[in-house]
Write a protein that holds these residues in place. Structure first.
Motif, PDB file in Angstrom:
ATOM      1  N   MET A   1     -23.648  40.227  11.803  1.00 35.32           N
ATOM      2  CA  MET A   1     -23.486  38.803  11.492  1.00 35.32           C
ATOM      3  C   MET A   1     -24.803  38.094  11.761  1.00 35.32           C
ATOM      4  O   MET A   1     -25.464  38.341  12.769  1.00 35.32           O
ATOM      5  CB  MET A   1     -22.361  38.221  12.364  1.00 35.32           C
ATOM      6  N   PHE A   3     -25.312  34.734  12.151  1.00 34.91           N
ATOM      7  CA  PHE A   3     -25.274  33.437  12.807  1.00 34.91           C
ATOM      8  C   PHE A   3     -25.967  33.508  14.168  1.00 34.91           C
ATOM      9  O   PHE A   3     -25.817  34.467  14.915  1.00 34.91           O
ATOM     10  CB  PHE A   3     -23.829  32.974  12.999  1.00 34.91           C
ATOM     11  N   TYR A  50     -26.458  35.262   4.331  1.00 32.33           N
ATOM     12  CA  TYR A  50     -25.051  35.577   4.612  1.00 32.33           C
ATOM     13  C   TYR A  50     -24.414  36.265   3.413  1.00 32.33           C
ATOM     14  O   TYR A  50     -23.734  37.287   3.547  1.00 32.33           O
ATOM     15  CB  TYR A  50     -24.303  34.294   4.973  1.00 32.33           C
ATOM     16  N   GLY A 235     -20.602  29.259   8.642  1.00 35.93           N
ATOM     17  CA  GLY A 235     -21.255  28.761   9.840  1.00 35.93           C
ATOM     18  C   GLY A 235     -21.432  27.259   9.844  1.00 35.93           C
ATOM     19  O   GLY A 235     -21.657  26.664  10.906  1.00 35.93           O
ATOM     20  N   VAL A 238     -18.839  26.340  12.177  1.00 39.16           N
ATOM     21  CA  VAL A 238     -18.664  27.164  13.368  1.00 39.16           C
ATOM     22  C   VAL A 238     -19.903  27.139  14.259  1.00 39.16           C
ATOM     23  O   VAL A 238     -19.819  26.832  15.452  1.00 39.16           O
ATOM     24  CB  VAL A 238     -18.318  28.625  12.985  1.00 39.16           C
ATOM     25  N   THR A 239     -21.061  27.464  13.703  1.00 40.49           N
ATOM     26  CA  THR A 239     -22.258  27.651  14.519  1.00 40.49           C
ATOM     27  C   THR A 239     -23.398  26.700  14.190  1.00 40.49           C
ATOM     28  O   THR A 239     -24.381  26.670  14.932  1.00 40.49           O
ATOM     29  CB  THR A 239     -22.775  29.096  14.374  1.00 40.49           C
ATOM     30  N   ALA A 276     -15.903  34.927  10.407  1.00 34.88           N
ATOM     31  CA  ALA A 276     -16.400  33.553  10.454  1.00 34.88           C
ATOM     32  C   ALA A 276     -15.610  32.635   9.530  1.00 34.88           C
ATOM     33  O   ALA A 276     -15.446  31.445   9.825  1.00 34.88           O
ATOM     34  CB  ALA A 276     -17.883  33.528  10.072  1.00 34.88           C
ATOM     35  N   SER A 279     -12.418  31.612  11.294  1.00 37.94           N
ATOM     36  CA  SER A 279     -12.729  30.636  12.336  1.00 37.94           C
ATOM     37  C   SER A 279     -12.987  29.257  11.742  1.00 37.94           C
ATOM     38  O   SER A 279     -12.505  28.245  12.263  1.00 37.94           O
ATOM     39  CB  SER A 279     -13.952  31.096  13.137  1.00 37.94           C
TER      40      SER A 279
END
Length: 437
Positions: A1, A3, A50, A235, A238-239, A276, A279
């Motif tokens: 991943m 991220f 990604y 992301g 999420v990030t 991801a 999430s």
């Protein structure tokens, strides 16, 4: 991943990276790479790390569906055009000459279907309001100027003309006051759809400038965001450094009493697989927003019933609402991607038959044509004549919504303009012939 906690970690790939990606990832030879690059002079190319590292199965290229979803294919354009453009690149022709040749090809691809630059543009008085479309009475589309790109471009995208750098083919605006002013003058407007490009390319602070003023308009009951970000850059929720602030903005919209709907584009089940994505979807749903899913039926990518049934079931399990199966629009490389309407109906019906009632919120196959969204309900025989049964899900003329009409069966038809009326001399959306004096 890929991220990175606390940082965006986003890496975009554009046309300047295309040759290296095709050589290093796909193992393409020089001539094959050259012909793909020729197509990329006409149709826009953008992806990111990604998509390249997490979604594409490079061992299955060029048949991998995600690869075909984001990378140009040499047979997307007529062979003569590809050869001409490839030869200009091979001989290091002047940039001006190559650009002119690419533009010539583009203009033959119907860059703005359904009257996007003229029929849908709203006005205040006699002045057009840039960056807006008002095709249906209750819904206004707004194109934020900072959202006129995407985390990655789909090769089938009907808004490809927005991304090729031609100012005359773009429509976008940063004037939120004009949007609010127009809505106040039109009490029939109850829903605003932010689209692009992809509005979720914008950071939270910029997105807030567009969304927050709408919260003070009592007539607005829903705000929609059309986005591919859940598939191409989860992301974002999420990030990314402003992921939490973005979700707080979504909560603010919901607390204001308005429905916030994510119109999420998922074209293939593989886009749903990474952890991801799950999430990101959970975090969005936790704000009180809804996520509705849609995508076109695309030959070589998702043109079979099992793919759609699997996708709808998985989306439902994740808490999303299957919403639309679209017909590929009459623009860009339509000849490459289009599925005949008769086959599209069979694919939809067969997929629909495989899922529970919870997934049967989905509608389709639907054409977003000039007079409105036309759904193909089926093929039947009436008085010995085989016909398509159709109805408007949405229409410029609200009187047409939900009323069935018929077209002669044509197994080769791929769009509304390919059809001819059955049992009448014109379709209900067509003007009556003038009466002779």
């Amino acid at each position: 991943m890929i991220f990175n906690e606390g940082t965006r970690g986003f890496r975009a790939y554009t046309t300047k990276h295309l040759d290296d990606l095709l050589r290093e990832k796909a193992g393409f030879g020089e001539e094959a790479r050259l012909r793909v690059r020729a197509v990329a002079t006409v149709l826009p190319f953008r992806t990111n790390a990604y998509v390249v590292d997490e979604l594409i199965d490079w061992s299955a290229v060029p048949d991998d569906p995600i690869y075909r979803l984001v990378f140009p294919q040499e047979d997307m354009l007529p062979e003569a055009d590809v050869s001409r453009l490839a030869n200009l690149i091979r001989t290091n022709a002047p940039v001006k000459q190559l650009t002119a040749a690419a533009n010539e090809v583009r203009m033959g691809l119907n860059p703005h279907p359904a009257g996007q630059l003229d029929l849908n543009v709203p006005k205040i008085g006699d002045e057009p309001v840039p960056g807006m479309q008002h095709k249906y009475p209750e819904t206004v589309l707004f194109f934020p100027k900072q959202g006129q790109t995407c985390h990655a471009y789909c090769t089938y995208c009907f808004r490809w003309a927005q991304f090729i750098g031609e100012p005359d083919l773009k429509f976008a605006s940063g004037d939120v006051d004009a949007l609010v002013g127009y809505i106040r003058r039109h009490p029939e407007v109850t829903s605003v759809l932010f689209t692009g490009g992809d509005p979720m390319i914008m950071g939270e602070a910029v997105l807030r400038r567009y969304v927050e003023p709408l919260l003070d308009l009592p007539q607005i009951d829903s705000i929609r965001i059309g986005t591919k970000s859940l598939a191409y850059w989860p992301g974002r929720f999420v990030t990314d450094p402003d992921a939490d602030d973005t979700l707080k903005l979504f909560e603010q919209v919901v607390r204001s009493g308005k429905n916030l709907a994510f119109m999420a584009h998922f074209s293939h089940p593989r886009e749903l697989e990474p952890q991801a994505v799950g999430s990101a979807v959970r975090r969005i749903l936790d704000t009180g927003a809804t996520v509705r899913t849609q995508a076109p039926l695309i030959r070589t990518i998702n043109d079979d019933a099992a793919t759609w049934a699997h996708m709808w079931r998985r989306q439902n399990a994740m808490g999303m609402v299957p919403y639309y199966m679209f017909v590929e629009r009459d623009t860009g490389p339509q000849d490459y991607f289009a599925v005949p309407l008769a086959d599209a109906y069979e694919t939809f019906r067969d997929a629909y038959a495989q899922v529970s009632g919870l997934c049967r919120t989905v509608r389709g196959p639907s054409m977003s044509a000039t007079p409105g969204k036309v759904c193909v309900d089926g093929v039947t025989e009436i008085n010995g004549q085989r016909v398509f049964v159709l109805h408007f899900i949405q229409a410029r003329d609200p009187e047409l919504v939900g009323r069935p009409f018929f077209a002669r069966y044509d197994p080769t038809a791929v769009w509304l303009t390919d059809l001819r009326p059955a049992f009448a001399d014109r379709f209900p959306f067509e003007p009556a012939a003038p009466v002779a004096a």
